[in-house]
Scaffold this motif. Structure first.
Motif, PDB file in Angstrom:
ATOM      1  N   TYR A 175      -5.169  -4.798   2.973  1.00 55.46           N
ATOM      2  CA  TYR A 175      -5.058  -3.689   3.813  1.00 55.46           C
ATOM      3  C   TYR A 175      -3.360  -3.456   3.851  1.00 55.46           C
ATOM      4  CZ  TYR A 175      -9.961  -3.733   4.916  1.00 55.46           C
ATOM      5  OH  TYR A 175     -11.235  -3.731   4.863  1.00 55.46           O
ATOM      6  N   ILE A 176      -2.440  -4.595   4.224  1.00 61.61           N
ATOM      7  CA  ILE A 176      -1.301  -4.404   4.443  1.00 61.61           C
ATOM      8  C   ILE A 176      -0.518  -3.953   3.100  1.00 61.61           C
ATOM      9  CG2 ILE A 176       0.872  -5.420   4.779  1.00 61.61           C
ATOM     10  CD1 ILE A 176      -0.565  -7.303   7.255  1.00 61.61           C
ATOM     11  N   PHE A 177      -0.816  -4.559   1.813  1.00 57.52           N
ATOM     12  CA  PHE A 177      -0.292  -4.274   0.869  1.00 57.52           C
ATOM     13  C   PHE A 177      -0.558  -2.773   0.378  1.00 57.52           C
ATOM     14  CE2 PHE A 177      -0.150  -3.881  -3.851  1.00 57.52           C
ATOM     15  CZ  PHE A 177       1.218  -4.535  -4.061  1.00 57.52           C
ATOM     16  N   ILE A 178      -2.001  -2.426   0.713  1.00 56.82           N
ATOM     17  CA  ILE A 178      -2.257  -0.874   0.173  1.00 56.82           C
ATOM     18  C   ILE A 178      -1.348   0.203   1.268  1.00 56.82           C
ATOM     19  CG2 ILE A 178      -3.983   0.869   0.469  1.00 56.82           C
ATOM     20  CD1 ILE A 178      -6.314  -1.570  -0.026  1.00 56.82           C
ATOM     21  N   GLY A 183      -1.146  -7.765  15.534  1.00 57.98           N
ATOM     22  CA  GLY A 183      -0.459  -6.825  16.362  1.00 57.98           C
ATOM     23  C   GLY A 183       0.452  -5.700  15.631  1.00 57.98           C
ATOM     24  N   ALA A 184       0.570  -4.690  16.247  1.00 55.21           N
ATOM     25  CA  ALA A 184       1.601  -3.283  15.804  1.00 55.21           C
ATOM     26  C   ALA A 184       2.782  -3.999  15.402  1.00 55.21           C
ATOM     27  CB  ALA A 184       1.425  -2.537  16.857  1.00 55.21           C
ATOM     28  N   LEU A 185       3.473  -4.995  16.042  1.00 49.91           N
ATOM     29  CA  LEU A 185       4.843  -5.207  15.480  1.00 49.91           C
ATOM     30  C   LEU A 185       4.780  -6.061  14.247  1.00 49.91           C
ATOM     31  CD1 LEU A 185       7.768  -4.962  16.894  1.00 49.91           C
ATOM     32  CD2 LEU A 185       7.196  -7.350  18.004  1.00 49.91           C
ATOM     33  N   ALA A 186       4.012  -6.937  14.233  1.00 47.66           N
ATOM     34  CA  ALA A 186       4.019  -7.812  13.044  1.00 47.66           C
ATOM     35  C   ALA A 186       3.426  -6.804  11.784  1.00 47.66           C
ATOM     36  CB  ALA A 186       3.038  -8.825  13.127  1.00 47.66           C
ATOM     37  N   LEU A 187       2.711  -5.952  12.035  1.00 47.17           N
ATOM     38  CA  LEU A 187       2.023  -4.997  11.186  1.00 47.17           C
ATOM     39  C   LEU A 187       3.207  -4.118  10.745  1.00 47.17           C
ATOM     40  CD1 LEU A 187      -1.160  -2.635  11.554  1.00 47.17           C
ATOM     41  CD2 LEU A 187       0.802  -1.896  10.334  1.00 47.17           C
TER      42      LEU A 187
END
Length: 302
Positions: free
Chosen positions: A213-216, A32-36
């Motif tokens: 993806y999150i680390f990038i 979800g956007a919040l966690a992202l």
């Protein structure tokens, strides 16, 4: 010398490309956007702190300044949440087209913060942007929630940019960004703690693709992109940098069409509306630069 200049221009457009790629990552990441956004700001904040240590930068600020930066951190967190949620509620093209409407909000927010009058051409450009948004909305009603969230994202982004414009006059850009990331993470942590979402094993259990993806997103598209954009302004005029960043939606929409052809094909009205908005944003930047240059020339002549 020309080769050095070309290198900096290529670096600038690589940074704009990265900015456009942010939306692609937002679609690829499944959480979800919040966690992202929590992950993005937390990882980027850690990386920024390591950068601060590496260059031995003094980050001491007053308590009053800290609270000012904290407000900006909350605003950028809200911008990113609404932006990524807009992508999830619609698609990359909708989110980026709505994000471009920030110039419309700036025409009313900037005069308030900088205590200047609203210019006639800003009102005209604002009306054209409204027309572009209307064309998109009328042809893409299935994505109405994504459109509304995209407009909110543009509003938060403009507010954040104007506030940061005041901060940068007195403070180091890296120091500003570091405290904004820290305060954004704190705000999201409290918000998540008060909501139905919990910091449990499930929250921290992500797929290997999501982690990559999150680390990038946090490293390349946030920490590096910010430091790079500050560095490139030492060699290229701020106007050129701002104008180039206005090409972000074009890069992002083109990338989305290539990577997600099944979900990013939009109606002709959408593209007419998007072109109206993006061209208006570019013209707004050109007009502002012309006016700034003219004022400087007149000041020198006087």
């Amino acid at each position: 010398m020309p080769n050095a200049k070309l290198k900096h221009y290529l670096h600038l457009h690589f940074l704009v490309f990265i900015a456009g790629f942010t939306a692609i990552l937002g679609k690829l990441i499944t959480i979800g956007a919040l966690a992202l956004v929590w992950y993005r700001m937390a990882i980027a904040g850690i990386l920024m702190y390591l950068f601060v240590i590496a260059i031995k930068l003094d980050i001491k600020i007053t308590k009053k300044t800290f609270w000012k930066f904290s407000v900006a951190g909350v605003i950028i967190a809200l911008h990113w949440i609404t932006f990524f949620e807009s992508i999830k509620q619609s698609n990359v093209s909708i989110a980026l087209a709505m994000f471009s409407s920030g110039a419309f909000f700036a025409s009313f927010i900037e005069p308030i913060f900088f205590k200047r009058r609203i210019l006639v051409y800003e009102i005209l450009f604002g009306l054209i942007v409204i027309a572009g948004v209307f064309l998109i909305t009328s042809s893409e009603m299935d994505y109405i929630y994504g459109i509304i969230l995209g407009l909110l994202s543009a509003l938060f982004s403009t507010l954040f940019a104007v506030i940061n414009g005041r901060f940068i006059e007195r403070h180091n850009a890296t120091v500003i960004s570091f405290y904004e990331f820290v305060s954004g993470v704190f705000f999201l942590t409290v918000f998540i703690g008060l909501s139905d979402i919990e910091f449990n094993a499930e929250f921290f259990t992500l797929s290997s693709k999501d982690w990559i993806y999150i680390f990038i997103l946090a490293s390349v598209c946030t920490a590096y992109a910010f430091i790079g954009s500050v560095d490139v302004m030492r060699y290229i005029s701020p106007f050129t940098v701002i104008l180039s960043y206005n090409l972000e939606p074009i890069y992002g929409i083109a990338l989305a069409l290539l990577i997600f052809p099944d979900t990013e094909q939009m109606s002709p009205q959408f593209y007419i509306g998007a072109v109206l908005i993006i061209v208006t944003v570019l013209l707004d930047a050109i007009f502002k630069n012309y006016k700034r240059t003219k004022n400087k020339t007149n000041a020198i002549t006087d």
